[in-house]
Design a protein around this motif. Structure first.
Motif, PDB file in Angstrom:
ATOM      1  N   GLY A 286       0.758  -1.168  -0.058  1.00  0.00           N
ATOM      2  CA  GLY A 286      -0.095  -0.069  -0.107  1.00  0.00           C
ATOM      3  C   GLY A 286       0.797   1.285  -0.132  1.00  0.00           C
ATOM      4  O   GLY A 286       1.870   1.271  -0.061  1.00  0.00           O
ATOM      5  N   THR A 289       5.003   3.033   1.605  1.00  0.00           N
ATOM      6  CA  THR A 289       5.787   2.081   2.045  1.00  0.00           C
ATOM      7  C   THR A 289       7.077   1.963   1.271  1.00  0.00           C
ATOM      8  O   THR A 289       7.066   1.960   0.116  1.00  0.00           O
ATOM      9  N   GLU A 301       0.038  -8.338   3.190  1.00  0.00           N
ATOM     10  CA  GLU A 301      -0.620  -7.128   2.793  1.00  0.00           C
ATOM     11  C   GLU A 301       0.298  -6.007   4.010  1.00  0.00           C
ATOM     12  O   GLU A 301       0.377  -6.541   5.283  1.00  0.00           O
ATOM     13  N   ILE A 302       0.835  -4.971   3.365  1.00  0.00           N
ATOM     14  CA  ILE A 302       1.688  -3.909   4.152  1.00  0.00           C
ATOM     15  C   ILE A 302       1.374  -2.556   3.681  1.00  0.00           C
ATOM     16  O   ILE A 302       1.517  -2.415   2.396  1.00  0.00           O
ATOM     17  N   GLU A 303       1.262  -1.787   4.428  1.00  0.00           N
ATOM     18  CA  GLU A 303       1.272  -0.275   3.747  1.00  0.00           C
ATOM     19  C   GLU A 303       1.545   0.671   4.713  1.00  0.00           C
ATOM     20  O   GLU A 303       1.749   0.407   6.242  1.00  0.00           O
ATOM     21  N   TYR A 304       2.187   1.980   4.571  1.00  0.00           N
ATOM     22  CA  TYR A 304       2.430   3.006   5.325  1.00  0.00           C
ATOM     23  C   TYR A 304       3.490   2.192   6.484  1.00  0.00           C
ATOM     24  O   TYR A 304       3.578   2.661   7.636  1.00  0.00           O
ATOM     25  N   SER A 305       4.636   1.787   6.075  1.00  0.00           N
ATOM     26  CA  SER A 305       5.493   1.155   6.640  1.00  0.00           C
ATOM     27  C   SER A 305       6.963   1.326   5.930  1.00  0.00           C
ATOM     28  O   SER A 305       7.285   1.530   4.630  1.00  0.00           O
ATOM     29  N   ARG A 318      -2.830  -8.238   8.590  1.00  0.00           N
ATOM     30  CA  ARG A 318      -2.077  -7.340   7.774  1.00  0.00           C
ATOM     31  C   ARG A 318      -1.374  -6.120   8.497  1.00  0.00           C
ATOM     32  O   ARG A 318      -1.402  -6.224   9.826  1.00  0.00           O
ATOM     33  N   GLU A 320       0.630  -2.670   9.005  1.00  0.00           N
ATOM     34  CA  GLU A 320       0.720  -1.251   8.831  1.00  0.00           C
ATOM     35  C   GLU A 320       1.234  -0.296   9.719  1.00  0.00           C
ATOM     36  O   GLU A 320       1.545  -0.921  11.070  1.00  0.00           O
ATOM     37  N   ALA A 321       1.768   0.853   9.516  1.00  0.00           N
ATOM     38  CA  ALA A 321       2.309   1.972  10.463  1.00  0.00           C
ATOM     39  C   ALA A 321       3.693   1.144  11.093  1.00  0.00           C
ATOM     40  O   ALA A 321       3.601   1.186  12.348  1.00  0.00           O
TER      41      ALA A 321
END
Length: 354
Positions: A286, A289, A301-305, A318, A320-321
């Motif tokens: 996402g 990232t 799934e991974i985002e804002y990381s 999932r 995130e952060a």
């Protein structure tokens, strides 16, 4: 004019990452924070840079080398213990000589660089010039008090009752007059030689101290929240580029896939960067990232990381952060009712859904 870059310190607010890595080398958009500062210094035309180092000296030297990659000539100055910013000036006295200098905290991030600040200093040449920015909680910073005409009349380090919301940003410019001030300092209650006390000495001695209020973006990347925020900011200016191998995948927006990376059966929504040698398979990456080199992301799934080199995320939904260190393995926990199995380093923080 020279530069003094502070790259010591233990990075306690970024533990456990900084147990094994210098905080100034934690990457933002897959580039160490320290490199952004060195590039800003080089942009001003300064060439001679002294880097103050501590226990992570070997790692800093391995990353920066002699500075030629940045157009700089780097000298390393050992600080045996983190005894304050003014102490760094003290140990650099012989290196700095009688030159003016800019002091730059190596874990700070300033959008737009410092060219204008240095130009103003060179033209007006006060004994000290500081950068200020408004913050919501000034108790965490060195705080400046201004008079009605905007002149600096007082400074205090991390006060319990701040007299203003103006925090000092981690960039300072000095003439050799600061050495007279530093020579007179005694350790503060924190046991450090405070740069705020040195600048206050200059004010009390009638020396010129100027300030510049910045309205652009500044962050002290000393904790995970700020690291992720700076990563987001840098990625927003990303130019899309695909130099790796993308198969049966969808790339949306500003996405960089570095040479040697392989993306298959996945969806990546930018801004995001996939480092060289990294494999992303059957996954969702996402916005905001950064995946570093030689990582593996599979069925996850991974985002804002931020994910550092050689780490793997397999079968996890999932994430995130998050800030994930080097050589980390993230996998699903066994489906054991009413139990959690944890292996955690010192000072870790864990949130568990009940």
């Amino acid at each position: 004019m020279k530069a003094l870059v502070l790259a010591g310190g233990s990075g306690t607010r970024l533990r456990p990452i900084t147990y094994t890595r210098a905080k100034q080398l934690v990457p933002v958009a897959n580039k160490p924070v320290l490199f952004y500062g060195l590039e800003s210094i080089a942009s001003t035309g300064i060439r001679d840079v002294g880097i103050v180092v501590g226990d992570t000296q070997a790692e800093i030297e391995a990353a920066v080398g002699d500075g030629s990659a940045f157009g700089l000539q780097v000298t390393y100055l050992r600080q045996e213990a983190p005894l304050g910013l003014a102490h760094a000036v003290l140990i650099a006295r012989d290196y700095l000589g009688d030159d003016d200098f800019v002091m730059y905290l190596g874990d700070n991030f300033i959008v737009g660089g410092i060219d204008a600040l240095v130009e103003r200093f060179r033209a007006e040449r006060p004994s000290a010039q500081i950068m200020l920015t408004r913050v919501t909680d000034p108790r965490q910073f060195g705080v400046a008090e201004l008079d009605a005409d905007g002149r600096v009349i007082g400074l205090e380090e991390k006060p319990r009752e701040p007299k203003s919301d103006l925090a000092m940003v981690g960039v300072y410019l000095f003439t050799p007059a600061v050495h007279d001030a530093v020579a007179e300092l005694k350790p503060s209650p924190r046991g450090e030689l405070e740069i705020t006390d040195a600048i206050q000495w200059l004010i009390d001695a009638g020396r010129g101290v100027q300030s510049t209020l910045i309205t652009g973006y500044w962050k002290d990347t000393g904790n995970v929240t700020d690291m992720l925020e700076v990563n987001r900011l840098v990625l927003e200016s990303l130019e899309p580029r695909v130099d790796g191998d993308v198969r049966d995948s969808e790339l949306v927006g500003r996405v960089v896939v570095e040479p040697g990376a392989v993306v298959s059966g996945s969806r990546i929504v930018g801004p995001a960067v996939i480092g060289s040698g990294t494999v992303v398979a059957d996954s969702y990456i996402g916005p905001f990232t950064s995946i570093a080199v030689d990582c593996r992301v599979n069925n996850s799934e991974i985002e804002y990381s931020i994910v550092l080199a050689r780490s793997s995320i397999d079968g996890v939904r999932r994430v995130e952060a998050s800030l994930i260190g080097h050589d980390v393995e993230v996998t699903p926990a066994p489906n054991t009712p009413r139990a959690h199995r944890l292996v955690l380093g010192d000072h870790s923080k864990v949130q568990i859904s009940q």
